[in-house]
Design an enzyme around this catalytic site. Structure first.
Site, PDB file in Angstrom:
ATOM      1  N   ALA A  50       0.800  -1.234   0.000  1.00  7.72           N
ATOM      2  CA  ALA A  50       0.000   0.000   0.000  1.00  7.72           C
ATOM      3  C   ALA A  50       0.838   1.291   0.000  1.00  7.72           C
ATOM      4  O   ALA A  50       0.663   2.143  -0.885  1.00  7.72           O
ATOM      5  CB  ALA A  50      -0.971  -0.027   1.184  1.00  7.72           C
ATOM      6  N   ASP A 227      -4.074  -2.355   4.106  1.00  9.09           N
ATOM      7  CA  ASP A 227      -4.259  -1.598   2.859  1.00  9.09           C
ATOM      8  C   ASP A 227      -5.276  -0.482   3.018  1.00  9.09           C
ATOM      9  O   ASP A 227      -5.281   0.471   2.252  1.00  9.09           O
ATOM     10  CB  ASP A 227      -4.678  -2.537   1.729  1.00  9.09           C
ATOM     11  CG  ASP A 227      -3.486  -3.343   1.257  1.00  9.09           C
ATOM     12  OD1 ASP A 227      -3.136  -4.326   1.944  1.00  9.09           O
ATOM     13  OD2 ASP A 227      -2.863  -2.955   0.254  1.00  9.09           O
ATOM     14  N   ASN A 237      -6.599  -6.161   4.470  1.00  6.61           N
ATOM     15  CA  ASN A 237      -5.209  -6.540   4.197  1.00  6.61           C
ATOM     16  C   ASN A 237      -5.244  -7.786   3.303  1.00  6.61           C
ATOM     17  O   ASN A 237      -6.316  -8.324   2.992  1.00  6.61           O
ATOM     18  CB  ASN A 237      -4.448  -6.795   5.503  1.00  6.61           C
ATOM     19  CG  ASN A 237      -2.958  -6.926   5.268  1.00  6.61           C
ATOM     20  OD1 ASN A 237      -2.351  -6.116   4.577  1.00  6.61           O
ATOM     21  ND2 ASN A 237      -2.339  -7.970   5.807  1.00  6.61           N
ATOM     22  N   LYS A 238      -4.081  -8.205   2.894  1.00  5.15           N
ATOM     23  CA  LYS A 238      -3.948  -9.339   1.965  1.00  5.15           C
ATOM     24  C   LYS A 238      -4.820 -10.518   2.386  1.00  5.15           C
ATOM     25  O   LYS A 238      -4.900 -10.859   3.564  1.00  5.15           O
ATOM     26  CB  LYS A 238      -2.468  -9.740   1.911  1.00  5.15           C
ATOM     27  CG  LYS A 238      -2.113 -10.884   1.010  1.00  5.15           C
ATOM     28  CD  LYS A 238      -2.631 -10.727  -0.403  1.00  5.15           C
ATOM     29  CE  LYS A 238      -2.203  -9.442  -1.085  1.00  5.15           C
ATOM     30  NZ  LYS A 238      -2.961  -9.174  -2.340  1.00  5.15           N
TER      31      LYS A 238
HETATM   32  O1  MRU Z   1      -1.354  -7.126  -3.240  1.00  5.35           O
HETATM   33  P1  MRU Z   1      -0.239  -6.506  -2.454  1.00  5.35           P
HETATM   34  O2  MRU Z   1       1.018  -7.276  -2.474  1.00  5.35           O
HETATM   35  O3  MRU Z   1      -0.041  -5.045  -2.842  1.00  5.35           O
HETATM   36  O4  MRU Z   1      -0.782  -6.513  -0.959  1.00  5.35           O
HETATM   37  C1  MRU Z   1       0.027  -5.961   0.039  1.00  5.35           C
HETATM   38  C2  MRU Z   1      -0.524  -6.120   1.410  1.00  5.35           C
HETATM   39  O5  MRU Z   1      -1.603  -6.614   1.606  1.00  5.35           O
HETATM   40  C3  MRU Z   1       0.287  -5.553   2.527  1.00  5.35           C
HETATM   41  O6  MRU Z   1       0.094  -6.293   3.689  1.00  5.35           O
HETATM   42  C4  MRU Z   1      -0.157  -4.107   2.775  1.00  5.35           C
HETATM   43  O7  MRU Z   1      -0.140  -3.370   1.586  1.00  5.35           O
HETATM   44  C5  MRU Z   1       0.667  -3.430   3.785  1.00  5.35           C
HETATM   45  S1  MRU Z   1       2.276  -3.068   3.164  1.00  5.35           S
HETATM   46  C6  MRU Z   1       3.123  -2.143   4.273  1.00  5.35           C
END
Ligand code: MRU
Length: 341
Positions: A50, A227, A237-238
């Site tokens: 993010a 995110d 989040n992911k």
């Molecule tokens: O799909 P991505 O790899 O962009 O997803 C990232 C995540 O879900 C992270 O946990 C989130 O962005 C936090 S990063 C500091």
């Protein structure tokens, strides 16, 4: 001014990114030629995480301002880039800041100044998050983390992984279980790469092993990134984060989320209002990488559902590690006041 981070460089007005889809086996830097190319770079996860998405979009637009003389056309491109991914609000926050500058007083200097400020701020925010979070970690702890939240996801030390790195740098003995993070393996490919560089001991596990590891290994904490955080503390989040939070509840393990204020959506009352990105079916049916492509499910005839994120309700969160400090269920309502740094 030139800027460098683990996976981004801005040298003489040219933005280059480390292609994260090729890590950990190939470290390939790619020049990004403008917002159209950046859109694709973000969508295909060459740049991801993010905070990094927000900073790199801002720097791409700074570079673009050197060739686009008209503020309306600049704003149109910025609005287009704003749509490249829907869940991480940092992208919208960074682009809206540049649009506000373009509307007020459009010039290369002003746009670049704001983009540099966004970069610098992210470095500082990571440092504050890491310091606050490291205070929660005791010597000899075992921590599960999910996805990648370190220097590859930010332009600083990271959020959840930044906390872990800071505690390690303070001399605390840690052991990390790294969720591989299906389907795109940000944990298996990227977090292991970062932990190797940081010299922090870890075991890579499949996501579906986390419950067993909690049962067998007395995991002390789970720390993840975010995110988008809603005003009631629910957060996206992911995909797989919600399952971890539920497992923590059952096993009595503390569950923390670490993020900067740029991940808070001040227009989003609850997690129900967070848009969840749906990605292409082929990501579930195979994998692309430095090795080419493998496929284990048929492209046709196998239907799939591929949400890239999930939303964890605030009631499952032990603490929110933010740049302003650590909040719990009794104080999380204060985040509505964090709009200005
Ligand atoms: O799909 P991505 O790899 O962009 O997803 C990232 C995540 O879900 C992270 O946990 C989130 O962005 C936090 S990063 C500091």
């Amino acid at each position: 001014m030139n800027l460098t981070a683990m996976s981004l460089k801005y040298i003489n007005g040219q933005l280059s990114i480390l292609d994260q889809t090729l890590l950990p086996f190939q470290e390939t830097w790619v020049d990004v030629k403008g917002p159209d190319e950046m859109f694709n770079v973000i969508k295909t996860l060459k740049v991801r995480g993010a905070p990094l998405i927000g900073v790199s979009a801002a720097l791409c637009l700074a570079s673009y301002s050197k060739e686009e003389k008209h503020s309306e056309l600049f704003i149109n491109k910025a609005l287009y880039l704003r749509e490249s991914r829907p869940t991480a609000v940092n992208l919208m926050v960074a682009i809206d800041r540049l649009i506000a500058v373009a509307k007020k007083n459009y010039s290369i200097e002003n746009i670049e100044k704001e983009a540099f400020q966004i970069f610098k701020e992210d470095e500082d925010l990571c440092e504050s998050i890491s310091r606050h979070g490291a205070d929660l970690i005791k010597d000899d702890e075992t921590i599960i983390t999910h996805c990648n939240t370190g220097g590859l996801a930010t332009v600083g030390s990271g959020t959840a992984l930044g906390v872990i790195a800071k505690a390690h740098s303070q001399g605390k003995k840690l052991h990390i279980y790294v969720d591989e993070t299906r389907p795109l393996l940000q944990g298996g490919r990227l977090t292991t790469w970062e932990l190797d560089h940081l010299n922090i001991p870890y075991n890579l596990i499949c996501d579906n092993m986390a419950g067993f590891v909690m049962k067998e290994n007395k995991v002390d904490k789970v720390i993840v990134g975010a995110d988008r955080i809603a005003l009631n503390g629910d957060f996206a989040n992911k995909i797989g984060t919600y399952s971890l939070a539920v497992l923590c509840k059952y096993h009595g393990v503390d569950f923390y989320v670490a993020a900067p204020y740029t991940t808070i959506d001040f227009d989003c009352p609850t997690g129900k209002d967070i848009p969840v990105e749906q990605r292409q079916p082929f990501e579930l049916k195979g994998l692309r990488g430095h090795f080419g492509q493998v496929q284990w499910a048929k492209r046709e005839g196998v239907s799939s559902y591929n949400p890239a994120f999930d939303v964890t309700p605030a009631e499952l969160v032990t603490g929110w590690i933010l740049d302003k400090g650590v909040f719990d269920s009794s104080t999380i309502d204060q985040i509505k006041n964090m709009k200005e740094v």
